[in-house]
Design a protein around this motif. Structure first.
Motif, PDB file in Angstrom:
ATOM      1  N   UNK A 472       0.826  -1.206   0.000  1.00 56.72           N
ATOM      2  CA  UNK A 472       0.000   0.000   0.000  1.00 56.72           C
ATOM      3  C   UNK A 472       0.866   1.264   0.000  1.00 56.72           C
ATOM      4  N   UNK A 473       1.953   1.232   0.717  1.00 55.59           N
ATOM      5  CA  UNK A 473       2.857   2.386   0.723  1.00 55.59           C
ATOM      6  C   UNK A 473       3.467   2.593  -0.667  1.00 55.59           C
ATOM      7  N   UNK A 474       3.873   1.489  -1.295  1.00 55.76           N
ATOM      8  CA  UNK A 474       4.440   1.590  -2.637  1.00 55.76           C
ATOM      9  C   UNK A 474       3.390   2.072  -3.644  1.00 55.76           C
ATOM     10  N   UNK A 475       2.168   1.564  -3.508  1.00 52.67           N
ATOM     11  CA  UNK A 475       1.111   1.959  -4.440  1.00 52.67           C
ATOM     12  C   UNK A 475       0.775   3.438  -4.295  1.00 52.67           C
ATOM     13  N   UNK A 476       0.772   3.944  -3.058  1.00 45.19           N
ATOM     14  CA  UNK A 476       0.492   5.360  -2.844  1.00 45.19           C
ATOM     15  C   UNK A 476       1.541   6.226  -3.535  1.00 45.19           C
ATOM     16  N   UNK A 477       2.795   5.809  -3.432  1.00 39.88           N
ATOM     17  CA  UNK A 477       3.857   6.574  -4.081  1.00 39.88           C
ATOM     18  C   UNK A 477       3.741   6.481  -5.605  1.00 39.88           C
ATOM     19  N   UNK A 478       3.472   5.281  -6.105  1.00 39.66           N
ATOM     20  CA  UNK A 478       3.327   5.101  -7.553  1.00 39.66           C
ATOM     21  C   UNK A 478       2.161   5.925  -8.086  1.00 39.66           C
ATOM     22  N   UNK A 479       1.067   5.967  -7.315  1.00 33.92           N
ATOM     23  CA  UNK A 479      -0.091   6.733  -7.770  1.00 33.92           C
ATOM     24  C   UNK A 479       0.192   8.231  -7.778  1.00 33.92           C
ATOM     25  N   UNK A 480       0.955   8.696  -6.793  1.00 35.34           N
ATOM     26  CA  UNK A 480       1.317  10.114  -6.749  1.00 35.34           C
ATOM     27  C   UNK A 480       2.123  10.486  -7.996  1.00 35.34           C
ATOM     28  N   UNK A 538       6.718  -2.683 -10.305  1.00 34.81           N
ATOM     29  CA  UNK A 538       7.485  -3.943 -10.289  1.00 34.81           C
ATOM     30  C   UNK A 538       7.781  -4.371  -8.858  1.00 34.81           C
ATOM     31  N   UNK A 539       8.089  -3.404  -7.999  1.00 32.95           N
ATOM     32  CA  UNK A 539       8.350  -3.732  -6.588  1.00 32.95           C
ATOM     33  C   UNK A 539       7.116  -4.337  -5.932  1.00 32.95           C
ATOM     34  N   UNK A 540       5.954  -3.745  -6.217  1.00 32.20           N
ATOM     35  CA  UNK A 540       4.719  -4.277  -5.630  1.00 32.20           C
ATOM     36  C   UNK A 540       4.472  -5.695  -6.121  1.00 32.20           C
ATOM     37  N   UNK A 541       4.683  -5.914  -7.405  1.00 30.36           N
ATOM     38  CA  UNK A 541       4.480  -7.251  -7.965  1.00 30.36           C
ATOM     39  C   UNK A 541       5.405  -8.263  -7.297  1.00 30.36           C
ATOM     40  N   UNK A 542       6.646  -7.864  -7.029  1.00 33.24           N
ATOM     41  CA  UNK A 542       7.587  -8.758  -6.348  1.00 33.24           C
ATOM     42  C   UNK A 542       7.107  -9.076  -4.937  1.00 33.24           C
ATOM     43  N   UNK A 543       6.609  -8.046  -4.243  1.00 30.18           N
ATOM     44  CA  UNK A 543       6.119  -8.247  -2.870  1.00 30.18           C
ATOM     45  C   UNK A 543       4.938  -9.218  -2.864  1.00 30.18           C
ATOM     46  N   UNK A 544       4.111  -9.162  -3.921  1.00 29.42           N
ATOM     47  CA  UNK A 544       2.896  -9.980  -3.977  1.00 29.42           C
ATOM     48  C   UNK A 544       3.115 -11.310  -4.687  1.00 29.42           C
ATOM     49  N   UNK A 545       4.365 -11.676  -4.912  1.00 29.11           N
ATOM     50  CA  UNK A 545       4.645 -12.924  -5.623  1.00 29.11           C
ATOM     51  C   UNK A 545       4.163 -14.140  -4.843  1.00 29.11           C
ATOM     52  N   UNK A 546       4.143 -14.037  -3.522  1.00 31.58           N
ATOM     53  CA  UNK A 546       3.737 -15.157  -2.681  1.00 31.58           C
ATOM     54  C   UNK A 546       2.216 -15.264  -2.625  1.00 31.58           C
ATOM     55  N   UNK A 547       1.699 -16.466  -2.866  1.00 29.28           N
ATOM     56  CA  UNK A 547       0.256 -16.675  -2.780  1.00 29.28           C
ATOM     57  C   UNK A 547      -0.243 -16.424  -1.367  1.00 29.28           C
ATOM     58  N   UNK A 548       0.555 -16.787  -0.371  1.00 26.79           N
ATOM     59  CA  UNK A 548       0.172 -16.543   1.015  1.00 26.79           C
ATOM     60  C   UNK A 548       0.015 -15.049   1.281  1.00 26.79           C
ATOM     61  N   UNK A 549       0.914 -14.232   0.732  1.00 22.22           N
ATOM     62  CA  UNK A 549       0.808 -12.789   0.911  1.00 22.22           C
ATOM     63  C   UNK A 549      -0.451 -12.253   0.224  1.00 22.22           C
ATOM     64  N   UNK A 550      -0.745 -12.742  -0.954  1.00 18.37           N
ATOM     65  CA  UNK A 550      -1.918 -12.250  -1.688  1.00 18.37           C
ATOM     66  C   UNK A 550      -3.210 -12.581  -0.959  1.00 18.37           C
ATOM     67  N   UNK A 551      -3.189 -13.660  -0.182  1.00 21.73           N
ATOM     68  CA  UNK A 551      -4.405 -14.034   0.550  1.00 21.73           C
ATOM     69  C   UNK A 551      -4.657 -13.163   1.769  1.00 21.73           C
ATOM     70  N   UNK A 552      -3.689 -12.315   2.140  1.00 26.34           N
ATOM     71  CA  UNK A 552      -3.816 -11.537   3.381  1.00 26.34           C
ATOM     72  C   UNK A 552      -4.223 -10.091   3.099  1.00 26.34           C
TER      73      UNK A 552
END
Length: 700
Positions: A472-480, A538-552
């Protein structure tokens, strides 16, 4: 003031629909009155308030307005097209007076431009007055073989060597392997058709084959514009057809078929735009699909420069009625863009004092002024403290602030007045274009953390665990960064706030839309992010690479918690999602949660590990519900008797009993609706259905 609505519509009803119909009649009358002086209007009633019936009332009025019944087109998404046909049947039976002339609707939605043009030239005795056409009908490729052959016929007409080229076309018309692959086309039949005017092909085909095509295979509208079409590309292909068999013939014919298909597709789109048609009204359902200028559906109304195949719906209709339930979920530009599709309407008589562009420019300015004044007021009000509040007790839209007030109070005072005026100015400009009715308040809204189970007096947003905050922090910066570069809408921010799956759908580039509309990905305008914004993605995509992370995902987790708590307590729960990918993520998460709940509860009841407990549940289900078992007959007969007592229809009762048993035998419903035990029998099941279960919930 004279009534514009057709006298052949019922004035009132004596059933529970009476109040709704009265409102729908008033709305239809309002629409007709507005359409006397402007190109179109948006009907934006909330879902379930009967926009379809209002539109059909307007359509009936237009169809019956003259002695000769006219044709009205409903332009609708493919997935609801059949519903429009079905709703017309209900509307006709319930709301048309017996005195009305017969109004014919298409038997099935029109899904191609070929069928659309054919319907428009039918003789009066069989003409369809209400024509339901799908959004994709006029952008799909030409598939009709007779029309393809007609384009070849037009291309060779009045050319030097035409008879020789016709003979070659006929020679290589060898059914499914021919120039136009069709098992019905033979050299003899094609030669006969090419030697006669296309207007006689229905009769010629009947003489040749004994088959009545039921309609002219070539629409009159295509015949009418055939001399205006640019057919040089088609001619260049057919004039190069081989005169006799030779080595490599199959390859040459295949190349000719490909080139001919490309050429005829282009000519067909030109033909659609040049057809000389005039109709009184177009109804566009889900008109928010017209918000982007570059999509195929929008270009049917608003041709882009140097695109001769655009504009198939331009200049055909006298008026346009736009339907959408979500006008205020569009950006200001998008709402104005939707209204710009009204430029497809034929010129108004008399001409308005201002052009459509000028009126919509004024509307756009009013919308932006209202937004800007609200932002300025929000900023100035943020500087007001508790001690300043009494000064506003005497505030009104026209009052003058006391000269003794502090400067920041005076500014907030005046900004509030400007905001009120700008809002009224916006309403004045929007009112002619938009009609909206809302349902009475029926829901309580739980925002943010209030969705959590057992939440009381909780305010604020959903909590985000520290270990889950990074995306969420990365997305906020990317959106800005993207906003600073002029990105049209905060799609990435919307996506990640909905679910990680929705964000990844938007980020991967397969399509910037997560939608079930008929627009293809390659025609949707996108904003290309800079290298900086792309780095964050790309950083966000890397963070979300784990299925366990995506489920949270916090919102998905909270929604699943609330829905599963309602489910286990015997309540029903309906979840609406903005993004399709979020719907899929929630479905999978809910399935996992229910499976876990069932396994845990069965394990507790049987005193065995979870996997063994599920196996035991399945064993019990087979014993009780296999069709040959005595318990199945007992349960089945009880359910049939119960359903028949309510429905008074034995066949329906049988069907409902079968459906109920299919659902009841699942592990989840066994746990939910019965007192599960290893010794349970049909009596236990029936007792549970009557409310004797863990939840006290009646199944019937």
């Amino acid at each position: 003031m004279s009534e514009l609505l057709s006298k052949h519509l019922r004035r009132s009803l004596d059933n529970h629909f009476a109040d709704d119909w009265e409102r729908q009649r008033r709305t239809a009358e309002d629409i007709l009155r507005r359409l006397q002086t402007q190109e179109g209007v948006i009907l934006a009633d909330q879902v379930g308030m009967g926009k379809t019936y209002v539109a059909l009332a307007v359509a009936v009025t237009e169809i019956l307005r003259k002695n000769t019944s006219q044709q009205v087109v409903a332009f609708v998404p493919a997935r609801v097209a059949q519903k429009w046909v079905d709703e017309w049947k209900k509307f006709r039976e319930a709301l048309l007076e017996p005195s009305a002339r017969k109004i014919r609707c298409v038997d099935a939605p029109i899904r191609s431009g070929e069928d659309f043009l054919r319907l428009l030239d039918d003789p009066a005795y069989r003409r369809k007055h209400l024509v339901v056409v799908t959004h994709g009908a006029l952008t799909t490729s030409l598939k009709d073989r007779f029309i393809q052959l007609a384009l070849l016929s037009y291309a060779v007409r009045n050319r030097r060597g035409a008879s020789d080229v016709r003979a070659r076309i006929a020679r290589w018309s060898e059914q499914s392997h021919g120039l136009i692959p069709d098992t019905r086309f033979t050299p003899e039949r094609v030669a006969r058709l090419l030697s006669t005017p296309t207007s006689t092909w229905q009769k010629e085909w009947l003489d040749l084959t004994g088959e009545d095509l039921g309609d002219d295979p070539v629409p009159h509208a295509l015949d009418d514009v055939s001399s205006e079409l640019d057919l040089d590309a088609v001619w260049e292909v057919v004039r190069e057809l081989p005169a006799r068999r030779s080595l490599g013939l199959k390859k040459r014919l295949k190349a000719a078929r490909t080139a001919l298909n490309d050429a005829t597709q282009l000519v067909w789109k030109q033909a659609l735009t040049q057809a000389n048609i005039r109709l009184p009204l177009l109804i566009v359902d889900e008109a928010h699909a017209l918000k982007n200028d570059h999509t195929r559906i929008s270009r049917l109304f608003s041709p882009l420069p140097d695109h001769p195949t655009d504009g198939a719906l331009y200049g055909i209709f006298d008026r346009i009625l736009l339907l959408t339930a979500t006008p205020f979920e569009l950006g200001h530009n998008e709402l104005v863009n939707v209204l710009h599709r009204l430029e497809a309407v034929r010129p108004l008589q008399p001409m308005p004092a201002q052009t459509l562009d000028q009126r919509l420019a004024d509307l756009g300015n009013a919308l932006y002024d209202a937004q800007g004044s609200a932002v300025r007021f929000d900023e100035s009000w943020s500087k007001i403290n508790e001690e300043d509040l009494p000064a506003f007790d005497s505030w009104s839209p026209e009052s003058t602030p006391d000269t003794s007030l502090d400067a920041h109070v005076v500014r907030a005072w005046r900004d509030a007045q400007l905001t009120v005026r700008a809002r009224q100015h916006m309403h004045d400009h929007l009112q002619p274009w938009l009609i909206r009715h809302q349902r009475p308040h029926r829901r309580d809204y739980l925002c943010g953390a209030a969705i959590l189970p057992d939440a009381t007096d909780i305010t604020g947003g959903l909590p985000i665990r520290d270990e889950d905050a990074m995306p969420f922090l990365l997305a906020a910066r990317a959106q800005a960064i993207a906003s600073g570069e002029g990105a049209p809408r905060p799609l990435f921010a919307y996506g990640i706030a909905s679910s990680y799956e929705a964000y990844l759908r938007l980020e991967t580039g397969s399509s910037p839309l997560d939608s079930d509309t008929e627009e293809s990905a390659d025609e949707t305008p996108t904003h290309s992010p800079s290298d900086a914004a792309d780095w964050y993605h790309r950083c966000i995509t890397d963070v979300l690479a784990s299925e366990d992370r995506r489920r949270r995902h916090p919102k998905v987790e909270a929604t699943v918690d609330r829905a599963s708590a309602l489910w286990i307590s015997g309540e029903k729960c309906l979840i609406f999602c903005w993004y399709i990918r979020t719907t899929a993520a929630l479905r999978d998460a809910l399935r996992r949660r229910v499976d876990d709940l069932v396994e845990t509860k069965a394990s507790e009841l049987f005193g065995v590990p979870g996997t063994e407990a599920l196996a035991e549940l399945n064993r019990i289900s087979r014993r009780l519900f296999e069709s040959a078992s005595p318990s199945h007959r007992t349960i089945h007969d009880h359910l049939v008797k119960s359903f028949d007592a309510v429905a008074n229809d034995s066949d329906l009762a049988e069907q409902l009993a079968a459906i109920a048993i299919r659902n009841l035998r699942t592990p989840a419903n066994l746990i939910r609706y019965t007192q599960v035990s290893q010794e349970m029998d049909s009596a236990t099941v029936l007792e549970g259905l009557a409310g004797g279960n863990l939840l006290g919930t009646r199944f019937e």
